[in-house]
Design a protein around this motif. Structure first.
Motif, PDB file in Angstrom:
ATOM      1  N   PRO A   3      66.938  90.887  59.520  1.00 48.22           N
ATOM      2  CA  PRO A   3      67.434  91.405  58.069  1.00 48.22           C
ATOM      3  C   PRO A   3      66.968  92.928  57.955  1.00 48.22           C
ATOM      4  O   PRO A   3      66.248  93.441  58.583  1.00 48.22           O
ATOM      5  N   LEU A   4      67.668  93.523  57.026  1.00 48.03           N
ATOM      6  CA  LEU A   4      67.608  94.830  56.625  1.00 48.03           C
ATOM      7  C   LEU A   4      66.290  95.223  55.989  1.00 48.03           C
ATOM      8  O   LEU A   4      65.615  96.296  55.967  1.00 48.03           O
ATOM      9  N   ALA A   5      65.942  94.039  54.917  1.00 47.73           N
ATOM     10  CA  ALA A   5      64.893  94.336  54.182  1.00 47.73           C
ATOM     11  C   ALA A   5      64.355  93.073  53.780  1.00 47.73           C
ATOM     12  O   ALA A   5      65.000  92.104  53.806  1.00 47.73           O
ATOM     13  N   GLN A   6      62.982  92.930  53.415  1.00 47.74           N
ATOM     14  CA  GLN A   6      62.454  91.598  52.864  1.00 47.74           C
ATOM     15  C   GLN A   6      62.865  91.289  51.400  1.00 47.74           C
ATOM     16  O   GLN A   6      62.973  90.160  51.305  1.00 47.74           O
ATOM     17  N   ALA A   7      63.211  92.441  50.714  1.00 49.30           N
ATOM     18  CA  ALA A   7      63.709  91.956  49.417  1.00 49.30           C
ATOM     19  C   ALA A   7      64.691  92.882  48.795  1.00 49.30           C
ATOM     20  O   ALA A   7      64.649  94.215  49.249  1.00 49.30           O
ATOM     21  N   PRO A   8      65.456  92.589  47.571  1.00 50.51           N
ATOM     22  CA  PRO A   8      66.285  93.714  46.935  1.00 50.51           C
ATOM     23  C   PRO A   8      65.594  94.628  46.279  1.00 50.51           C
ATOM     24  O   PRO A   8      64.332  94.817  46.215  1.00 50.51           O
ATOM     25  N   LEU A   9      66.190  96.056  46.098  1.00 52.05           N
ATOM     26  CA  LEU A   9      65.514  97.030  45.648  1.00 52.05           C
ATOM     27  C   LEU A   9      65.819  97.138  43.958  1.00 52.05           C
ATOM     28  O   LEU A   9      66.915  97.056  43.677  1.00 52.05           O
TER      29      LEU A   9
END
Length: 146
Positions: free
Chosen positions: A50-56
């Motif tokens: 995954p690119l990141a753990q959570a949306p920004l």
């Protein structure tokens, strides 16, 4: 008449000459002051991860710094023209080299490395940054600018 106009212009300039050390403002640096800066969680480019753990969720008018790190497992890029046009990019730093672009559409890593992007969120809305050619949710980062 000239004296009256000169007096009006002099009075109009007084707020500019006022003390810039009030606690309620950003001071002399404005948007780029240290009190207006936030670090974001990094974006990771790795094959199948995954690119990141959570949306920004970003706030318009705030200065952000984000690191994009590629592990070199695959040649990977990120595209996000809508997002990149909704921000003002101050600088991109790659191995100590600072780049100050007028705009950005995408970035690509051919090998392992780290890139840091400093920017001000400007235009509220919902955006995405994604690995091009993918459809999976883990290969997309949703960004909201409030």
């Amino acid at each position: 008449m000239i004296r009256i106009l000169a007096s009006v212009f002099a009075l109009a300039a007084l707020p500019v000459l006022a003390d810039d050390h009030d606690d309620g403002g950003f001071g002399m640096a404005g948007l780029l002051s240290g009190s207006n800066k936030q670090d974001l969680p990094p974006i990771t480019l790795s094959a199948g991860m995954p690119l990141a753990q959570a949306p920004l969720t970003l706030k318009s008018g705030t200065y952000y710094e984000i690191e994009i790190e590629a592990d070199g497992s695959q040649e990977l890029a990120l595209v996000g023209p809508g997002f990149f046009r909704a921000i003002w990019i101050d600088e991109i730093v790659i191995e100590g080299l600072e780049i100050r672009p007028l705009g950005l559409d995408s970035v690509e890593f051919d090998e392992a490395g780290v890139m840091e992007i400093g920017f001000v969120a400007i235009k509220p809305g919902r955006y995405e940054i994604r690995v091009p050619g993918t459809t999976g949710e883990t290969q997309r980062l949703d960004v909201v600018i409030e």
